[in-house]
Design an enzyme around this catalytic site. Structure first.
Site, PDB file in Angstrom:
ATOM      1  N   GLU A 272       0.904  -1.114  -0.113  1.00 10.27           N
ATOM      2  CA  GLU A 272      -0.059   0.078  -0.070  1.00 10.27           C
ATOM      3  C   GLU A 272       0.774   1.288   0.093  1.00 10.27           C
ATOM      4  OE1 GLU A 272      -3.746   2.155   2.331  1.00 10.27           O
ATOM      5  OE2 GLU A 272      -3.590  -0.093   1.974  1.00 10.27           O
ATOM      6  N   ASP A 276       0.856   4.079  -3.022  1.00  7.73           N
ATOM      7  CA  ASP A 276       0.554   5.457  -2.894  1.00  7.73           C
ATOM      8  C   ASP A 276       1.538   6.376  -3.331  1.00  7.73           C
ATOM      9  OD1 ASP A 276      -1.888   4.811  -1.321  1.00  7.73           O
ATOM     10  OD2 ASP A 276      -0.749   5.173   0.716  1.00  7.73           O
ATOM     11  N   SER A 475      -7.356   2.208  -2.534  1.00 11.58           N
ATOM     12  CA  SER A 475      -6.088   2.751  -2.282  1.00 11.58           C
ATOM     13  C   SER A 475      -5.342   3.435  -3.671  1.00 11.58           C
ATOM     14  CB  SER A 475      -5.319   1.901  -1.401  1.00 11.58           C
ATOM     15  OG  SER A 475      -5.986   1.291  -0.334  1.00 11.58           O
ATOM     16  N   ASP A 517     -18.584  10.420 -16.980  1.00 16.41           N
ATOM     17  CA  ASP A 517     -19.541   9.642 -16.195  1.00 16.41           C
ATOM     18  C   ASP A 517     -19.685   8.121 -16.266  1.00 16.41           C
ATOM     19  OD1 ASP A 517     -21.961   9.636 -14.775  1.00 16.41           O
ATOM     20  OD2 ASP A 517     -23.194  10.196 -16.054  1.00 16.41           O
ATOM     21  N   VAL A 518     -19.668   7.510 -15.116  1.00 14.07           N
ATOM     22  CA  VAL A 518     -19.567   6.158 -15.172  1.00 14.07           C
ATOM     23  C   VAL A 518     -20.984   5.812 -14.886  1.00 14.07           C
ATOM     24  CG1 VAL A 518     -18.926   3.948 -13.973  1.00 14.07           C
ATOM     25  CG2 VAL A 518     -17.209   6.250 -14.317  1.00 14.07           C
ATOM     26  N   GLY A 541     -24.968  10.939 -14.333  1.00 11.80           N
ATOM     27  CA  GLY A 541     -24.952  11.874 -13.039  1.00 11.80           C
ATOM     28  C   GLY A 541     -24.351  11.486 -12.058  1.00 11.80           C
TER      29      GLY A 541
END
Length: 563
Positions: A272, A276, A475, A517-518, A541
Site C-alpha cells: 500500500e 500510494d 487505495s 460519467d460512469v 450523473g
C-alpha cells in the site's frame, strides 16, 4: 515525591466518587482479528495520551469554510492561515487552566500542545493514567502485518464531571489501527485484440485520462502534494526508482520524495505504501511530494490522530493530501468522529484538499437487531473531505470506457446529515435510480459518498524491488485523482490563482463537468435474500458508487482553472 503522592491520593478520592462522566459512551470495544493480548502493562511503564480540549467558535469556522470554498462567494480562495484558525478555535483560558492543573496534579509531564492549543499530549505512568481515568486498564496487544505492539484499555474510561465542559475525549485508549491493504486479484482470463495492455501503469492512466507528456509539474511553483501511511507501512526509495525506470520514461518526474515526516522504518516495504507513493508521483508527475510515514510511533498513540496533529502544527503544508485510511462508522464513538471531522474543517478553512479512499467493501453490511443494513465508512463519510471511489475497464485488456469496480465503497452516512452542496444531486439520484435497495438499508438523508472516482483495478506496483501485478482497491484510485488535482493546482498557481482547497462545493455546482460519467455496474453488499449481494448501482450523473465520475484532465483543467 511526597507532595506528588499526596496530590495523587487526593485526586483518587475525588475521581473515585460518583461525580464522573463517560466522554465516549458509545465507543464499542472489540479485539480486531489478528490482534492478541499480552496482558496488563507494568504500572511504572510510561505511556503517551492525547487530550482533546473543547474548541470554540465552530459555527463560525463552518461559515468560513463555506465562504472560502464556494466559487460564488466573494471570499472564495481567501484561505485562513494556521494562526487565523488558532485564534478562532483555541480553547478558552478557563479550559486551558483547568486541564493543565488537573494534569499537573496527576503527575503528567512533558506535555506538548499544538499551535491551535486544542490538543495536549502528555506522558504519564500507567499507574497515574489509570488513576486519572477511572475504569481504564491498560493492556499490551500485538498484531498487524508487522506484529506491531500497542497499548489499549479494554474497558471504558471516565473523567471527572468538572472536566466535562473542557475535554472532549482522551485518545489512545480504545481504537486499534485499521488494517487497510489493497487486494491482489487474479489475472483476468482471455486474450484481447491488438493494442491490449497487461495491467494499469502510468502510461495506461495517462492515456485514459488524456494526460500528455507535457502535463507535469513545471518545477517553478511552490506546489506540493502528500500521502499519509499508517501501521508500519513503509515505502522504499529504491522501489520508486525502479518503478519510474520501468513505467516513467515517457514523462518528466521527480526521482525521490521531497520530505518524509515521521519515522521511515527499515523493514520490508508495504504494497500500500509503495502504491500510494508511486501513483501519486506518476499522476502528479514532477511535483514536490511529502510522505507522512507512521506518525505517532509510541504504543499508546493513534497514528491517524497524530497525523491530524501534525497538520494542526505546521503553517506550510502540501496543497493536496491523499489517504487510504478508513473505519466502519459504527466502530467509532460519535465524539471521536465529530472531533476528527472538525480537524477536516480546519484543514478546509486553510485551503487544503483532503482526499480519502471510499473503501473496498462496496456498500458494506452489518446486522442491527437482527436486521441487515449497509455499513458506511469514516472518514469517507465526512462532509469536509473529497471521497474517491473505484472503477474498472469495461474490457480489462483495453483502454476503454470504465464501469463500476464492484468493491468500490459508497453509501450514506448514519452520522452526518447531507450537506447542502450535494442535496440536489442526491435527490436526483434517488428519484431516477431504478435499482435502489430497500430504504431500511440506508439513511437517505445522510452525507452521501463518494464524490469522484478513478481506476482501482489491476495496477502494477513495485515493492521490495519486485514488480507486482493486478493490485486493486480505492487505495489506488485515490492517489491518482490526487495527483491530477495537483497538476490543476500547478496551472492555478502559475496563473496567480490560489490552490483548489476543499473541492466539494465547486464540484457539485459544476454537475460533473470535466469528468467521465460512469453509468454501468453495481457494487457489493449484504449476501442475503433481500438484496442478494447488490448495493447501489451507477447511473447518469452523481451516484453513490462512482460519484460524478473519473477525470478527463483537459476538460477538468478547463473547468477548475478559473476563478
Amino acid at each position: 515525591m511526597g507532595l506528588q503522592a499526596r496530590f495523587l491520593g487526593l485526586l483518587a478520592l475525588v475521581i473515585a466518587g460518583k461525580c464522573t462522566h463517560s466522554p465516549e459512551p458509545d465507543q464499542r470495544w472489540m479485539l480486531p482479528p489478528g490482534w492478541v493480548s499480552l496482558g496488563r502493562v507494568d504500572p511504572e511503564e510510561e505511556l503517551s495520551l492525547t487530550f482533546a480540549l473543547k474548541q470554540q467558535n465552530l459555527d463560525r469556522l463552518s461559515e468560513l469554510v463555506q465562504a472560502v470554498s464556494d466559487p460564488s462567494s466573494p471570499r472564495y480562495g481567501k484561505y485562513l492561515t494556521l494562526e487565523d484558525v488558532a485564534e478562532l478555535v483555541q480553547p478558552s483560558p478557563l479550559t486551558l487552566r483547568t486541564v493543565q492543573k488537573w494534569l499537573l496534579a496527576a503527575g503528567a509531564r512533558d506535555c506538548h500542545s499544538v499551535t491551535t492549543q486544542d490538543f495536549l499530549t502528555c506522558w504519564l505512568s500507567v499507574r497515574q493514567a489509570e488513576l486519572l481515568l477511572p475504569g481504564a486498564e491498560f493492556h499490551r496487544y500485538v498484531g498487524g502485518p508487522a506484529k506491531t505492539h500497542i497499548i489499549r484499555s479494554p474497558h471504558p474510561y471516565q473523567l471527572p464531571q468538572a472536566l466535562a465542559p473542557h475535554v472532549d475525549l482522551v485518545a489512545g485508549l480504545h481504537r486499534f489501527p485499521p488494517l487497510s491493504s489493497p487486494r491482489q486479484r487474479p489475472e483476468p482470463q482471455g486474450v484481447g485484440p491488438v493494442g491490449l495492455h497487461l495491467g494499469v501503469t502510468p502510461s495506461v492512466l495517462r492515456q485514459r485520462y488524456n494526460l500528455t507528456a507535457r502535463d507535469v509539474g513545471s518545477g517553478t511553483t511552490n506546489n506540493s502534494q502528500a500521502c499519509a501511511q499508517f501501521l508500519e507501512q513503509y515505502f522504499h526509495n529504491s522501489d520508486l526508482t525502479e518503478f519510474m525506470r520501468l513505467f516513467g520514461s515517457s514523462f518528466a518526474h521527480q526521482a525521490s520524495v521531497a520530505r518524509v515526516v515521521g519515522k521511515q522504518g527499515r523493514g520490508r516495504a508495504g504494497i500500500e505504501a509503495s502504491l500510494d507513493v508511486e501513483y501519486l508521483m506518476s499522476a502528479g508527475a514532477n511535483i514536490s511530494t511529502w510522505v507522512y510515514s507512521s506518525p505517532g510511533r509510541h504504543e499508546a498513540q493513534e497514528p491517524f490522530l497524530q497525523w491530524l496533529l501534525l497538520l494542526s502544527n505546521e503553517s506550510s503544508l502540501p496543497h493536496v493530501h491523499t489517504v487510504s485510511y478508513g473505519d466502519d462508522e459504527d466502530s467509532l464513538s460519535s465524539v471521536y468522529i465529530q472531533r476528527v471531522n472538525t480537524e477536516f474543517m480546519k484543514a478546509a478553512a486553510r485551503g487544503l484538499t483532503l482526499l480519502f479512499a471510499s473503501g473496498d467493501t462496496g456498500a458494506g453490511c452489518w446486522s442491527v437487531s437482527g436486521r441487515h443494513k449497509f455499513r458506511p465508512s469514516f472518514p469517507a463519510s465526512s462532509p469536509y473531505v473529497t471521497t474517491v471511489g473505484g472503477t474498472s475497464f469495461k474490457n480489462p485488456f483495453l483502454v476503454t470506457n470504465e464501469v463500476v469496480d464492484y468493491i468500490s465503497g459508497g453509501g450514506f452516512s448514519n452520522v452526518f446529515p447531507q450537506p447542502s452542496y450535494q442535496e440536489e444531486a442526491v435527490a436526483q439520484f434517488l428519484k431516477s435510480s431504478s435499482h435502489l435497495p430497500p430504504s431500511s438499508y440506508f439513511n437517505a438523508s445522510g452525507r452521501a459518498y463518494p464524490d469522484v472516482a478513478a481506476l482501482s483495478d489491476g495496477y502494477w506496483v513495485v515493492s521490495n524491488m519486485v514488480p507486482i501485478p493486478w493490485v486493486s482497491g480505492t487505495s489506488a484510485s485515490t492517489p491518482v485523482f490526487g495527483g491530477i488535482l495537483s497538476l490543476i493546482n500547478e496551472h492555478r498557481l502559475l496563473n496567480g490563482r490560489p490552490p483548489l482547497g476543499f473541492l466539494n462545493p465547486r464540484l457539485y455546482q459544476q454537475h460533473g463537468a470535466g469528468l467521465f460519467d460512469v453509468t454501468h455496474g453495481c457494487h457489493e453488499s449484504c449476501l442475503n435474500e433481500e438484496v442478494e449481494g447488490q448495493g447501489f448501482c451507477s447511473g447518469p450523473g452523481w451516484d453513490p458508487v462512482t460519484g460524478w465520475g473519473t477525470p478527463n484532465f483537459p476538460a477538468l483543467l478547463k473547468t477548475l482553472l478559473n476563478p
